[in-house]
Design a protein around this motif. Sequence first.
Motif, mmCIF file in Angstrom:
data_model
loop_
_atom_site.group_PDB
_atom_site.id
_atom_site.type_symbol
_atom_site.label_atom_id
_atom_site.label_comp_id
_atom_site.label_asym_id
_atom_site.label_seq_id
_atom_site.Cartn_x
_atom_site.Cartn_y
_atom_site.Cartn_z
ATOM 1 N N HIS A 67 41.201 45.642 47.450
ATOM 2 C CA HIS A 67 41.208 47.073 47.134
ATOM 3 C C HIS A 67 41.920 47.229 45.791
ATOM 4 O O HIS A 67 43.060 46.799 45.638
ATOM 5 C CB HIS A 67 41.971 47.810 48.247
ATOM 6 C CG HIS A 67 41.688 49.268 48.299
ATOM 7 N ND1 HIS A 67 41.918 50.019 49.415
ATOM 8 C CD2 HIS A 67 41.197 50.132 47.370
ATOM 9 C CE1 HIS A 67 41.568 51.272 49.181
ATOM 10 N NE2 HIS A 67 41.141 51.367 47.942
ATOM 11 N N LYS B 229 33.493 42.892 34.871
ATOM 12 C CA LYS B 229 34.725 42.405 34.226
ATOM 13 C C LYS B 229 34.653 40.891 33.983
ATOM 14 O O LYS B 229 35.678 40.233 33.781
ATOM 15 C CB LYS B 229 35.942 42.722 35.113
ATOM 16 C CG LYS B 229 36.171 44.209 35.326
ATOM 17 C CD LYS B 229 36.534 44.943 34.035
ATOM 18 C CE LYS B 229 36.797 46.399 34.280
ATOM 19 N NZ LYS B 229 36.937 47.170 33.035
ATOM 20 N N LYS C 107 35.002 38.010 35.280
ATOM 21 C CA LYS C 107 35.472 37.233 36.445
ATOM 22 C C LYS C 107 35.378 38.040 37.739
ATOM 23 O O LYS C 107 35.611 37.501 38.833
ATOM 24 C CB LYS C 107 36.914 36.781 36.233
ATOM 25 C CG LYS C 107 37.900 37.931 36.054
ATOM 26 C CD LYS C 107 39.323 37.412 35.840
ATOM 27 C CE LYS C 107 40.262 38.566 35.519
ATOM 28 N NZ LYS C 107 41.631 38.151 35.327
ATOM 29 N N TYR D 245 37.639 45.551 44.095
ATOM 30 C CA TYR D 245 37.655 44.509 43.064
ATOM 31 C C TYR D 245 37.056 43.261 43.710
ATOM 32 O O TYR D 245 37.653 42.675 44.613
ATOM 33 C CB TYR D 245 39.111 44.298 42.646
ATOM 34 C CG TYR D 245 39.340 43.463 41.415
ATOM 35 C CD1 TYR D 245 39.444 44.039 40.156
ATOM 36 C CD2 TYR D 245 39.492 42.084 41.517
ATOM 37 C CE1 TYR D 245 39.691 43.273 39.030
ATOM 38 C CE2 TYR D 245 39.742 41.308 40.395
ATOM 39 C CZ TYR D 245 39.839 41.906 39.146
ATOM 40 O OH TYR D 245 40.094 41.151 38.027
ATOM 41 N N GLY E 34 46.129 47.749 51.270
ATOM 42 C CA GLY E 34 46.611 48.547 50.140
ATOM 43 C C GLY E 34 46.905 49.985 50.571
ATOM 44 O O GLY E 34 47.893 50.593 50.146
ATOM 45 N N PHE F 280 46.494 49.284 42.890
ATOM 46 C CA PHE F 280 47.167 48.175 43.569
ATOM 47 C C PHE F 280 47.307 47.015 42.581
ATOM 48 O O PHE F 280 46.307 46.456 42.126
ATOM 49 C CB PHE F 280 46.378 47.753 44.813
ATOM 50 C CG PHE F 280 46.189 48.911 45.771
ATOM 51 C CD1 PHE F 280 47.282 49.432 46.448
ATOM 52 C CD2 PHE F 280 44.952 49.500 45.944
ATOM 53 C CE1 PHE F 280 47.132 50.527 47.302
ATOM 54 C CE2 PHE F 280 44.790 50.592 46.787
ATOM 55 C CZ PHE F 280 45.889 51.102 47.476
HETATM 56 C C1 LIG Z 1 33.828 51.783 51.329
HETATM 57 C C2 LIG Z 1 35.122 51.391 51.834
HETATM 58 C C3 LIG Z 1 35.547 50.002 51.399
HETATM 59 C C4 LIG Z 1 36.968 49.753 51.793
HETATM 60 C C5 LIG Z 1 37.439 48.406 51.449
HETATM 61 C C6 LIG Z 1 38.930 48.340 51.564
HETATM 62 C C7 LIG Z 1 39.360 46.925 51.750
HETATM 63 C C8 LIG Z 1 40.839 46.816 51.610
HETATM 64 C C9 LIG Z 1 41.362 45.703 51.142
HETATM 65 C C10 LIG Z 1 42.778 45.645 50.836
HETATM 66 O O1 LIG Z 1 43.555 46.460 51.216
HETATM 67 S S1 LIG Z 1 43.300 44.313 49.843
HETATM 68 C C11 LIG Z 1 45.030 44.629 49.627
HETATM 69 C C12 LIG Z 1 45.341 45.638 48.602
HETATM 70 N N1 LIG Z 1 44.981 45.198 47.258
HETATM 71 C C13 LIG Z 1 45.653 44.259 46.619
HETATM 72 O O2 LIG Z 1 46.582 43.671 47.133
HETATM 73 C C14 LIG Z 1 45.226 43.948 45.198
HETATM 74 C C15 LIG Z 1 46.427 43.827 44.301
HETATM 75 N N2 LIG Z 1 46.001 43.596 42.910
HETATM 76 C C16 LIG Z 1 45.746 42.379 42.414
HETATM 77 O O3 LIG Z 1 45.893 41.378 43.085
HETATM 78 C C17 LIG Z 1 45.273 42.313 40.989
HETATM 79 O O4 LIG Z 1 45.595 43.488 40.334
HETATM 80 C C18 LIG Z 1 43.734 42.095 40.878
HETATM 81 C C19 LIG Z 1 42.960 43.212 41.566
HETATM 82 C C20 LIG Z 1 43.362 40.732 41.499
HETATM 83 C C21 LIG Z 1 43.349 42.085 39.393
HETATM 84 O O5 LIG Z 1 44.150 41.155 38.748
HETATM 85 P P1 LIG Z 1 43.551 40.275 37.568
HETATM 86 O O6 LIG Z 1 44.672 39.482 37.009
HETATM 87 O O7 LIG Z 1 42.342 39.550 38.013
HETATM 88 O O8 LIG Z 1 43.087 41.409 36.586
HETATM 89 P P2 LIG Z 1 43.295 41.541 35.031
HETATM 90 O O9 LIG Z 1 42.895 40.273 34.363
HETATM 91 O O10 LIG Z 1 44.630 42.084 34.733
HETATM 92 O O11 LIG Z 1 42.240 42.686 34.678
HETATM 93 C C22 LIG Z 1 40.833 42.424 34.660
HETATM 94 C C23 LIG Z 1 40.126 43.761 34.529
HETATM 95 O O12 LIG Z 1 40.188 44.448 35.769
HETATM 96 C C24 LIG Z 1 40.905 45.682 35.634
HETATM 97 N N3 LIG Z 1 41.801 45.775 36.788
HETATM 98 C C25 LIG Z 1 42.876 45.019 37.016
HETATM 99 N N4 LIG Z 1 43.453 45.348 38.166
HETATM 100 C C26 LIG Z 1 42.716 46.347 38.690
HETATM 101 C C27 LIG Z 1 42.835 47.125 39.858
HETATM 102 N N5 LIG Z 1 43.824 46.950 40.741
HETATM 103 N N6 LIG Z 1 41.928 48.080 40.073
HETATM 104 C C28 LIG Z 1 40.935 48.313 39.196
HETATM 105 N N7 LIG Z 1 40.763 47.595 38.049
HETATM 106 C C29 LIG Z 1 41.661 46.638 37.804
HETATM 107 C C30 LIG Z 1 41.695 45.583 34.338
HETATM 108 O O13 LIG Z 1 41.908 46.834 33.780
HETATM 109 C C31 LIG Z 1 40.816 44.687 33.505
HETATM 110 O O14 LIG Z 1 39.787 45.459 32.923
HETATM 111 P P3 LIG Z 1 39.723 45.587 31.323
HETATM 112 O O15 LIG Z 1 41.017 46.231 30.931
HETATM 113 O O16 LIG Z 1 39.583 44.185 30.828
HETATM 114 O O17 LIG Z 1 38.531 46.436 31.058
#
Ligand SMILES: CCCCCCC/C=C/C(=O)SCCNC(=O)CCNC(=O)[C@H](O)C(C)(C)COP(=O)(O)OP(=O)(O)OC[C@H]1O[C@@H](n2cnc3c(N)ncnc32)[C@H](O)[C@@H]1OP(=O)(O)O
Length: 307
Positions: free
Chosen positions: A94, A123, A125, A151, A229, A259
């Motif tokens: 999430h 994105k 990756k 994500y 999350g 998150f």
């Molecule tokens: C219809 C209903 C569906 C319901 C589904 C719900 C399921 C629930 C699941 C959960 O609860 S999982 C637990 C909660 N979530 C987490 O623990 C996630 C915590 N976050 C992370 O681990 C990291 O932030 C990440 C998501 C793995 C991303 O880290 P990463 O190092 O891979 O990203 P970056 O290289 O920094 O950025 C790449 C790119 O993505 C954008 N971005 C980064 N983080 C997020 C985010 N949290 N949300 C949205 N977008 C994100 C970031 O801005 C970069 O984009 P650009 O700037 O390059 O354009």
Amino acid sequence: MADAPVIDPELIVSHQFPEKTYSYTERDAALYALGIGACARDALDKNELKYVYHQDGQQSIQVLPTLAALFSLGYTSELAHLPGLQYDPRLLLHGQQYIEIYKPFPSSGCIQNKACISGLHDKGKATILEIEITSYEESGELLCMNRMSVYLRGTGGFSKSSHPYSYSKNPASKNLSAKIPKSQPFAVYEECTQPSQALLYRLSGDYNPLHSDPMIAEIAGFSRPILHGLCTLGFAVRAIIRCVCSGEPNMIKTISGRFLLHVYPGETLITEMWLEGSRVIFQVKVKERNRAVLSGFTDLNRLTSSL
Ligand SMILES: CCCCCCC/C=C/C(=O)SCCNC(=O)CCNC(=O)[C@H](O)C(C)(C)COP(=O)(O)OP(=O)(O)OC[C@H]1O[C@@H](n2cnc3c(N)ncnc32)[C@H](O)[C@@H]1OP(=O)(O)O
């Protein structure tokens, strides 16, 4: 013949979801409140007993605003069969959640939901998919709107041109984290989650095994199951209601959060809050690892006179 693309953006963004009903009882609302830590520190807590018990002649329990996020749970199964989207569900995280609340939630209800794909971003990756769910009472009155980003790790790279594919119905919702002020926070609230927190929270309807199954968690890259999350977000908003809203849950108008990092059940959450007009900027840190795990803001309907 070439392989079918794993992600077909045109197919995804043009998809029409069916309408879905979400029904809940007072018992569900109380179970949800317990799942996000209400009364966990003190079962006599005057501020929180109202979420789980008819206190002092109260006719019905009060509902926490983050319950809104449960209304969209019915669409989880739709994601698994979304035409044009192939991904490993074990790698889904999430990413962000945005909620607008238009009126206080009844203590039980039968909610009608309409959903659409509101964003899709390549994105490289990962792929980010945004879903917008609008919820109505049975009377047809608008209740709330949820916009969630998932994500999808290990997907991405599907853009046909050198410019990464990016579709957004609401460009402003790209980054829902907040710029954290350098000043001292207005309030800080520390609370331990329980080692069983995710096992309790999942009973509110999010049964993703990432939060309960050690083997799935390991495949997903974690040493053990992680917290939902939306559970962390629920802790944070409850902290804001306590510390800024004098315990009045209906002051919350919008909720926005990104998150940043996973939380392990049992870890201690420190929610820091800053007031900027009627906006509360917040950041949640995990005390044991001194890492920020969530940041965002809530907009309030009105501020209490004591502030
Ligand atoms: C219809 C209903 C569906 C319901 C589904 C719900 C399921 C629930 C699941 C959960 O609860 S999982 C637990 C909660 N979530 C987490 O623990 C996630 C915590 N976050 C992370 O681990 C990291 O932030 C990440 C998501 C793995 C991303 O880290 P990463 O190092 O891979 O990203 P970056 O290289 O920094 O950025 C790449 C790119 O993505 C954008 N971005 C980064 N983080 C997020 C985010 N949290 N949300 C949205 N977008 C994100 C970031 O801005 C970069 O984009 P650009 O700037 O390059 O354009």
